[in-house]
Design a protein around this motif. Sequence first.
Motif, PDB file in Angstrom:
ATOM      1  N   VAL A 258       0.868  -1.172   0.000  1.00  0.00           N
ATOM      2  CA  VAL A 258       0.000   0.000   0.000  1.00  0.00           C
ATOM      3  C   VAL A 258       0.905   1.222   0.000  1.00  0.00           C
ATOM      4  CG1 VAL A 258      -1.840   1.246   1.177  1.00  0.00           C
ATOM      5  CG2 VAL A 258      -1.771  -1.262   1.274  1.00  0.00           C
ATOM      6  N   VAL A 259       0.857   1.981  -1.077  1.00  0.00           N
ATOM      7  CA  VAL A 259       1.726   3.145  -1.245  1.00  0.00           C
ATOM      8  C   VAL A 259       0.858   4.379  -1.423  1.00  0.00           C
ATOM      9  CG1 VAL A 259       3.534   4.195  -2.654  1.00  0.00           C
ATOM     10  CG2 VAL A 259       3.519   1.712  -2.295  1.00  0.00           C
ATOM     11  N   GLY A 260       1.063   5.368  -0.589  1.00  0.00           N
ATOM     12  CA  GLY A 260       0.267   6.584  -0.666  1.00  0.00           C
ATOM     13  C   GLY A 260      -1.210   6.334  -0.413  1.00  0.00           C
ATOM     14  N   GLY A 261      -1.533   5.320   0.383  1.00  0.00           N
ATOM     15  CA  GLY A 261      -2.926   5.029   0.716  1.00  0.00           C
ATOM     16  C   GLY A 261      -3.642   4.143  -0.279  1.00  0.00           C
ATOM     17  N   SER A 262      -2.979   3.762  -1.374  1.00  0.00           N
ATOM     18  CA  SER A 262      -3.604   2.933  -2.399  1.00  0.00           C
ATOM     19  C   SER A 262      -2.815   1.649  -2.606  1.00  0.00           C
ATOM     20  CB  SER A 262      -3.691   3.694  -3.732  1.00  0.00           C
ATOM     21  OG  SER A 262      -4.456   4.873  -3.597  1.00  0.00           O
ATOM     22  N   ILE A 263      -3.525   0.578  -2.969  1.00  0.00           N
ATOM     23  CA  ILE A 263      -2.852  -0.677  -3.275  1.00  0.00           C
ATOM     24  C   ILE A 263      -1.984  -0.494  -4.516  1.00  0.00           C
ATOM     25  CG2 ILE A 263      -3.178  -3.078  -3.966  1.00  0.00           C
ATOM     26  CD1 ILE A 263      -5.872  -3.011  -2.488  1.00  0.00           C
ATOM     27  N   TYR A 264      -0.738  -0.951  -4.429  1.00  0.00           N
ATOM     28  CA  TYR A 264       0.133  -0.913  -5.600  1.00  0.00           C
ATOM     29  C   TYR A 264       0.070  -2.282  -6.271  1.00  0.00           C
ATOM     30  CZ  TYR A 264       4.014  -0.556  -8.759  1.00  0.00           C
ATOM     31  OH  TYR A 264       4.761  -0.555  -9.899  1.00  0.00           O
ATOM     32  N   ARG A 265      -0.415  -2.323  -7.510  1.00  0.00           N
ATOM     33  CA  ARG A 265      -0.635  -3.584  -8.210  1.00  0.00           C
ATOM     34  C   ARG A 265       0.304  -3.793  -9.398  1.00  0.00           C
ATOM     35  NH1 ARG A 265      -5.846  -1.420  -7.255  1.00  0.00           N
ATOM     36  NH2 ARG A 265      -7.103  -2.687  -5.806  1.00  0.00           N
ATOM     37  N   GLY A 266       1.052  -2.781  -9.802  1.00  0.00           N
ATOM     38  CA  GLY A 266       1.820  -2.887 -11.033  1.00  0.00           C
ATOM     39  C   GLY A 266       0.930  -2.626 -12.232  1.00  0.00           C
ATOM     40  N   VAL A 267       1.440  -2.874 -13.436  1.00  0.00           N
ATOM     41  CA  VAL A 267       0.690  -2.522 -14.642  1.00  0.00           C
ATOM     42  C   VAL A 267      -0.454  -3.481 -14.933  1.00  0.00           C
ATOM     43  CG1 VAL A 267       2.621  -1.322 -15.706  1.00  0.00           C
ATOM     44  CG2 VAL A 267       2.313  -3.764 -16.138  1.00  0.00           C
ATOM     45  N   ASP A 268      -0.365  -4.747 -14.480  1.00  0.00           N
ATOM     46  CA  ASP A 268      -1.439  -5.689 -14.782  1.00  0.00           C
ATOM     47  C   ASP A 268      -1.752  -6.632 -13.620  1.00  0.00           C
ATOM     48  OD1 ASP A 268       0.744  -7.329 -14.793  1.00  0.00           O
ATOM     49  OD2 ASP A 268       0.555  -7.996 -16.872  1.00  0.00           O
ATOM     50  N   GLY A 269      -1.493  -6.161 -12.388  1.00  0.00           N
ATOM     51  CA  GLY A 269      -1.847  -6.942 -11.212  1.00  0.00           C
ATOM     52  C   GLY A 269      -0.788  -7.919 -10.753  1.00  0.00           C
ATOM     53  N   GLY A 270       0.395  -7.892 -11.360  1.00  0.00           N
ATOM     54  CA  GLY A 270       1.416  -8.874 -11.019  1.00  0.00           C
ATOM     55  C   GLY A 270       2.386  -8.455  -9.929  1.00  0.00           C
ATOM     56  N   ALA A 271       2.251  -7.241  -9.388  1.00  0.00           N
ATOM     57  CA  ALA A 271       3.185  -6.788  -8.352  1.00  0.00           C
ATOM     58  C   ALA A 271       3.028  -7.633  -7.088  1.00  0.00           C
ATOM     59  CB  ALA A 271       2.931  -5.321  -8.025  1.00  0.00           C
ATOM     60  N   GLY A 272       4.145  -7.883  -6.426  1.00  0.00           N
ATOM     61  CA  GLY A 272       4.099  -8.574  -5.138  1.00  0.00           C
ATOM     62  C   GLY A 272       4.218 -10.085  -5.210  1.00  0.00           C
ATOM     63  N   ASP A 273       4.384 -10.662  -6.389  1.00  0.00           N
ATOM     64  CA  ASP A 273       4.430 -12.124  -6.517  1.00  0.00           C
ATOM     65  C   ASP A 273       5.843 -12.628  -6.206  1.00  0.00           C
ATOM     66  OD1 ASP A 273       3.394 -14.597  -6.911  1.00  0.00           O
ATOM     67  OD2 ASP A 273       3.046 -14.395  -9.054  1.00  0.00           O
ATOM     68  N   ILE A 274       6.310 -12.357  -4.974  1.00  0.00           N
ATOM     69  CA  ILE A 274       7.703 -12.663  -4.631  1.00  0.00           C
ATOM     70  C   ILE A 274       7.948 -14.155  -4.439  1.00  0.00           C
ATOM     71  CG2 ILE A 274       8.009 -10.406  -3.556  1.00  0.00           C
ATOM     72  CD1 ILE A 274       7.942 -11.850  -0.845  1.00  0.00           C
ATOM     73  N   GLY A 275       6.894 -14.946  -4.320  1.00  0.00           N
ATOM     74  CA  GLY A 275       7.074 -16.380  -4.160  1.00  0.00           C
ATOM     75  C   GLY A 275       7.741 -17.039  -5.343  1.00  0.00           C
ATOM     76  N   HIS A 276       7.778 -16.325  -6.481  1.00  0.00           N
ATOM     77  CA  HIS A 276       8.363 -16.920  -7.682  1.00  0.00           C
ATOM     78  C   HIS A 276       9.649 -16.226  -8.112  1.00  0.00           C
ATOM     79  CE1 HIS A 276       4.976 -19.580  -7.859  1.00  0.00           C
ATOM     80  NE2 HIS A 276       4.228 -18.542  -7.589  1.00  0.00           N
ATOM     81  N   ILE A 277      10.270 -15.553  -7.156  1.00  0.00           N
ATOM     82  CA  ILE A 277      11.636 -15.073  -7.356  1.00  0.00           C
ATOM     83  C   ILE A 277      12.572 -16.281  -7.212  1.00  0.00           C
ATOM     84  CG2 ILE A 277      13.478 -13.682  -6.326  1.00  0.00           C
ATOM     85  CD1 ILE A 277      11.357 -11.635  -5.554  1.00  0.00           C
TER      86      ILE A 277
END
Length: 427
Positions: A258-277
């Motif tokens: 959550v950045v600046g009060g809003s969910i940060y999702r990236g350009v197509d909802g893929g942000a945050g998928d760190i399990g596949h790093i």
Amino acid sequence: MAGTAGRAAKAMRAGHQASAGELLELVRSGRATTRGALQQATGLSRATVGQRLDRLFRAGWLREGAGGPVDSPQGGRPSITLEFDDEHAVVLAADLDTRHGRAAVVSLSGEIQAEHHGSLRIEDGPDAVLGELGRWFAELLEKAGQRADAVCGIGIAVPGPVDTDTGKVVQPPIMPGWDGYDIRGRLGRAFAEHAGIESAGGAGGTTGAGVIRSGARIPVLVDNDANLMAYGEQRTGYPDCSAFALVKVSTGIGAGMVVGGSIYRGVDGGAGDIGHIRVGADALCRCGSYGCLAAVASGGAVARRLAESGVPAASGSDVRDLLTAGHPEAMALAREAGRQVGDVLATVVTLLNPGVLMIAGDLAGTPFLTGVRELLYQRALPRSTAHLDVVTSRLGERAGLVGAGALVVEYLYAPERVEERLAALGV
């Protein structure tokens, strides 16, 4: 309401005439809660403010509260405060995991009025899972003493990446059969069927398919579970944190920001998928690749290693139970998993520079958190962690429900949508 509360004021400075929706936002945010304060904030005349407030009163969205401070320095009667009426409707919220689900009736202020938790297996497919969820919703409304026509929206958290414009999951590694499925339409129809009301499905766009109530469509909003957990936790416990990150470690691993009060999702909802790093291991992940973080450090990975050593465990929830019981091997493996996740989070923290890093999910106990801190503070730059709080969940298993409810409320009462809804109501 960080991230939205300043929009009306910015519009006023640009010479824009505040709408009824913008007046409602000022009241909901607490920035202006009397007629006089609204006049000062917007520059509108008393008559214009009164006309626009009258629309909100007729819709049932505003109510008068107790007398506030006297507006005039010359004294006089106390001004009447204005309040958002959080009792005029309710939201239905659901949070799906791989093996179970949770659903609730949530007030517009975020209070859970009725809740149910039970077995729902993602692998059974969307038709069966969403059909059962529709039944849960209908039963929960009865339990909460609410009518179906009190529902203004539905929010659902799912354990996979979501295209929020369509409400569809996109290539979800742990949701077989869900890729591209019309979650909005199916859930809307299932709820309508069990609640005995008219339904409509299949519509796309940001408003979503849903249920028709009094001539207006009830939106169904879908988002990633870690996103909604982060949103719920940030709004309720850390509203002043401008960069908030949550990592959910259960059967899989995901992050919400959550950045600046809003969910940060990236350009197509893929942000945050760190399990596949990729972390350099040779373990096969459920996504089909080798060496993913989730393949070696998730609750599912820990369960697999326990099972290989003869300890009965099949999922992250089984590992959680063993950790609660103080099982020594489970605790040792959870700490090791925490170190592996902490190594990756050192990069995340350096990139995002959050004020709060929250660990949630089945493994979010002392052993795992200790492992995270060991590697995180060792690998990250001191400047990145100087003002960082590493904490565990406050809302626990309710975080996704609270976040889903808040997402719906913020969507429905955004100024531009308020104007659309008022017009549809004919007020």
